[in-house]
Design a protein around this motif. Structure first.
Motif, PDB file in Angstrom:
ATOM      1  N   MET A 126       0.857  -1.184   0.000  1.00  0.00           N
ATOM      2  CA  MET A 126       0.000   0.000   0.000  1.00  0.00           C
ATOM      3  C   MET A 126       0.894   1.235   0.000  1.00  0.00           C
ATOM      4  O   MET A 126       1.541   1.557   0.987  1.00  0.00           O
ATOM      5  CB  MET A 126      -0.884   0.006   1.244  1.00  0.00           C
ATOM      6  N   THR A 127       0.957   1.949  -1.092  1.00  0.00           N
ATOM      7  CA  THR A 127       1.893   3.051  -1.225  1.00  0.00           C
ATOM      8  C   THR A 127       1.305   4.371  -0.751  1.00  0.00           C
ATOM      9  O   THR A 127       1.973   5.165  -0.122  1.00  0.00           O
ATOM     10  CB  THR A 127       2.347   3.183  -2.691  1.00  0.00           C
ATOM     11  N   HIS A 128       0.020   4.621  -1.043  1.00  0.00           N
ATOM     12  CA  HIS A 128      -0.592   5.886  -0.670  1.00  0.00           C
ATOM     13  C   HIS A 128      -1.743   5.625   0.290  1.00  0.00           C
ATOM     14  O   HIS A 128      -2.704   4.936  -0.031  1.00  0.00           O
ATOM     15  CB  HIS A 128      -1.117   6.623  -1.908  1.00  0.00           C
TER      16      HIS A 128
ATOM     17  N   GLY B  46       6.737   6.002  19.145  1.00  0.00           N
ATOM     18  CA  GLY B  46       6.415   4.582  19.086  1.00  0.00           C
ATOM     19  C   GLY B  46       5.242   4.293  18.170  1.00  0.00           C
ATOM     20  O   GLY B  46       5.264   3.333  17.392  1.00  0.00           O
ATOM     21  N   MET B  47       4.223   5.130  18.248  1.00  0.00           N
ATOM     22  CA  MET B  47       3.060   4.939  17.375  1.00  0.00           C
ATOM     23  C   MET B  47       3.409   5.225  15.923  1.00  0.00           C
ATOM     24  O   MET B  47       3.020   4.478  15.009  1.00  0.00           O
ATOM     25  CB  MET B  47       1.918   5.847  17.827  1.00  0.00           C
ATOM     26  N   ALA B  48       4.172   6.304  15.695  1.00  0.00           N
ATOM     27  CA  ALA B  48       4.505   6.689  14.319  1.00  0.00           C
ATOM     28  C   ALA B  48       5.443   5.687  13.660  1.00  0.00           C
ATOM     29  O   ALA B  48       5.115   5.090  12.628  1.00  0.00           O
ATOM     30  CB  ALA B  48       5.123   8.090  14.310  1.00  0.00           C
ATOM     31  N   ASP B  49       6.620   5.522  14.251  1.00  0.00           N
ATOM     32  CA  ASP B  49       7.643   4.694  13.617  1.00  0.00           C
ATOM     33  C   ASP B  49       7.457   3.202  13.866  1.00  0.00           C
ATOM     34  O   ASP B  49       7.841   2.374  13.046  1.00  0.00           O
ATOM     35  CB  ASP B  49       9.029   5.108  14.116  1.00  0.00           C
ATOM     36  N   GLY B  50       6.872   2.860  15.015  1.00  0.00           N
ATOM     37  CA  GLY B  50       6.761   1.454  15.364  1.00  0.00           C
ATOM     38  C   GLY B  50       5.525   0.764  14.830  1.00  0.00           C
ATOM     39  O   GLY B  50       5.546  -0.445  14.583  1.00  0.00           O
ATOM     40  N   ILE B  51       4.438   1.509  14.627  1.00  0.00           N
ATOM     41  CA  ILE B  51       3.171   0.871  14.242  1.00  0.00           C
ATOM     42  C   ILE B  51       2.626   1.409  12.920  1.00  0.00           C
ATOM     43  O   ILE B  51       2.419   0.662  11.962  1.00  0.00           O
ATOM     44  CB  ILE B  51       2.118   1.056  15.359  1.00  0.00           C
TER      45      ILE B  51
ATOM     46  N   LYS C  75       3.684   3.728  10.492  1.00  0.00           N
ATOM     47  CA  LYS C  75       4.467   3.779   9.248  1.00  0.00           C
ATOM     48  C   LYS C  75       4.613   2.418   8.586  1.00  0.00           C
ATOM     49  O   LYS C  75       4.377   2.287   7.371  1.00  0.00           O
ATOM     50  CB  LYS C  75       5.838   4.398   9.526  1.00  0.00           C
ATOM     51  N   PRO C  76       4.987   1.369   9.322  1.00  0.00           N
ATOM     52  CA  PRO C  76       5.055   0.048   8.672  1.00  0.00           C
ATOM     53  C   PRO C  76       3.696  -0.443   8.186  1.00  0.00           C
ATOM     54  O   PRO C  76       3.616  -1.163   7.180  1.00  0.00           O
ATOM     55  CB  PRO C  76       5.603  -0.857   9.779  1.00  0.00           C
ATOM     56  N   LEU C  77       2.627  -0.050   8.885  1.00  0.00           N
ATOM     57  CA  LEU C  77       1.293  -0.504   8.512  1.00  0.00           C
ATOM     58  C   LEU C  77       0.833   0.115   7.200  1.00  0.00           C
ATOM     59  O   LEU C  77       0.336  -0.585   6.313  1.00  0.00           O
ATOM     60  CB  LEU C  77       0.305  -0.173   9.636  1.00  0.00           C
ATOM     61  N   PHE C  78       1.025   1.421   7.052  1.00  0.00           N
ATOM     62  CA  PHE C  78       0.556   2.103   5.841  1.00  0.00           C
ATOM     63  C   PHE C  78       1.597   2.081   4.725  1.00  0.00           C
ATOM     64  O   PHE C  78       1.237   2.142   3.548  1.00  0.00           O
ATOM     65  CB  PHE C  78       0.177   3.554   6.167  1.00  0.00           C
TER      66      PHE C  78
ATOM     67  N   ARG D 246      16.512  14.443   2.919  1.00  0.00           N
ATOM     68  CA  ARG D 246      15.321  13.822   2.355  1.00  0.00           C
ATOM     69  C   ARG D 246      14.625  12.861   3.305  1.00  0.00           C
ATOM     70  O   ARG D 246      13.570  12.345   2.992  1.00  0.00           O
ATOM     71  CB  ARG D 246      15.678  13.091   1.062  1.00  0.00           C
ATOM     72  N   GLY D 247      15.205  12.599   4.450  1.00  0.00           N
ATOM     73  CA  GLY D 247      14.556  11.716   5.405  1.00  0.00           C
ATOM     74  C   GLY D 247      14.713  10.253   5.012  1.00  0.00           C
ATOM     75  O   GLY D 247      15.139   9.916   3.912  1.00  0.00           O
ATOM     76  N   THR D 248      14.391   9.383   5.925  1.00  0.00           N
ATOM     77  CA  THR D 248      14.447   7.946   5.663  1.00  0.00           C
ATOM     78  C   THR D 248      13.147   7.304   6.109  1.00  0.00           C
ATOM     79  O   THR D 248      12.364   7.892   6.849  1.00  0.00           O
ATOM     80  CB  THR D 248      15.617   7.298   6.423  1.00  0.00           C
ATOM     81  N   GLY D 249      12.913   6.084   5.661  1.00  0.00           N
ATOM     82  CA  GLY D 249      11.719   5.379   6.078  1.00  0.00           C
ATOM     83  C   GLY D 249      10.471   5.871   5.374  1.00  0.00           C
ATOM     84  O   GLY D 249      10.532   6.537   4.337  1.00  0.00           O
ATOM     85  N   TYR D 250       9.325   5.554   5.961  1.00  0.00           N
ATOM     86  CA  TYR D 250       8.040   5.910   5.362  1.00  0.00           C
ATOM     87  C   TYR D 250       7.556   7.274   5.834  1.00  0.00           C
ATOM     88  O   TYR D 250       8.135   7.878   6.744  1.00  0.00           O
ATOM     89  CB  TYR D 250       7.011   4.834   5.690  1.00  0.00           C
ATOM     90  N   SER D 251       6.456   7.711   5.235  1.00  0.00           N
ATOM     91  CA  SER D 251       6.008   9.090   5.409  1.00  0.00           C
ATOM     92  C   SER D 251       4.904   9.271   6.442  1.00  0.00           C
ATOM     93  O   SER D 251       4.929  10.229   7.217  1.00  0.00           O
ATOM     94  CB  SER D 251       5.523   9.620   4.048  1.00  0.00           C
ATOM     95  N   PHE D 252       3.920   8.384   6.463  1.00  0.00           N
ATOM     96  CA  PHE D 252       2.722   8.591   7.284  1.00  0.00           C
ATOM     97  C   PHE D 252       2.796   7.803   8.586  1.00  0.00           C
ATOM     98  O   PHE D 252       2.915   6.576   8.554  1.00  0.00           O
ATOM     99  CB  PHE D 252       1.475   8.147   6.511  1.00  0.00           C
TER     100      PHE D 252
END
Length: 229
Positions: free
Chosen positions: A1-3, A75-80, A82-85, A106-112
């Protein structure tokens, strides 16, 4: 799921906030988004907490709740979430990146959603409730909003990433303050401060001014860095 959300609105809003033709603003936003830039502010906040709490239990409780803010927000953002979306950052999305003004950061990892926005807002909300001074509250909330804006300017987050980050950050700050409030008045007397030199929660206005001064100094240093850079 990209977007995770309809990309059209987010993309349009991001293009409005992203970048500029100013090398000065480019340098300043890159400096302000760097967590190391704000170390003096964190030290000033630590100084304020230590100076305005009478016992080690109070100090450790307050510092512990500040860490709880980050644990909940990050924890909610990076741990749950971002990997989910698994939403690509706009700076990495081939459908979007060519339409943005991107800097080296440019940052690393996912956005949302944005951990930057969540972390800073959680701290700002907790500290606002802790200190209860209008001037201090204005500046600490403005600091969180500025951190969110830098992420849009640099093109590493969509507006919805920042908005949801702010919302969850506010919730995290409220939860941490609830924990602090429950424990604090079990280990401390409930005091009411009526002096014009203190907030009603017992924080010296002069110490809050120190934090504001350090924040202003950091902004000035970032401007100087942008000019020299």
């Amino acid at each position: 799921m990209t977007h995770a959300f309809p990309i059209g609105i987010d993309q349009t809003l991001l293009q409005f906030f992203n970048g500029s033709d100013s090398l000065f603003l480019d340098g300043m936003m890159a400096a302000l988004t760097d967590g190391l830039t704000w170390i003096p502010l964190y030290l000033a906040l630590l100084y304020m907490v230590i100076k305005n709490n009478e016992t080690m239990e109070q100090i450790f409780l307050t510092i512990g709740c500040l860490f709880l803010c980050i644990l909940l927000a990050d924890g909610m953002a990076d741990g749950i979430v971002k990997p989910l979306f698994a939403r690509l950052r706009p700076s990495y999305d081939p459908l979007v990146m060519d339409h943005l003004d991107l800097l080296d950061t440019r940052g690393t990892g996912y956005s949302f959603f944005s951990a930057h926005a969540a972390n800073t807002m959680s701290l700002a909300v907790f500290l606002s409730l802790l200190v209860r001074d209008k001037v201090f509250n204005f500046f600490i909330i403005a600091w969180a909003l500025l951190n969110g804006y830098t992420r849009l300017y640099l093109g590493v987050h969509y507006p919805s990433d920042i908005l949801v980050g702010f919302l969850w950050g506010a919730v995290s700050g409220l939860i941490a303050y609830f924990v602090w409030h429950k424990v604090y008045f079990k280990i401390s007397p409930g005091l009411n401060y009526v002096s014009s030199q203190y907030t009603r929660t017992g924080y010296a206005l002069s110490d809050a001014d120190v934090v504001i001064t350090v924040m202003a100094f950091t902004l000035i240093c970032s401007m100087v860095f942008a000019i020299v850079g």
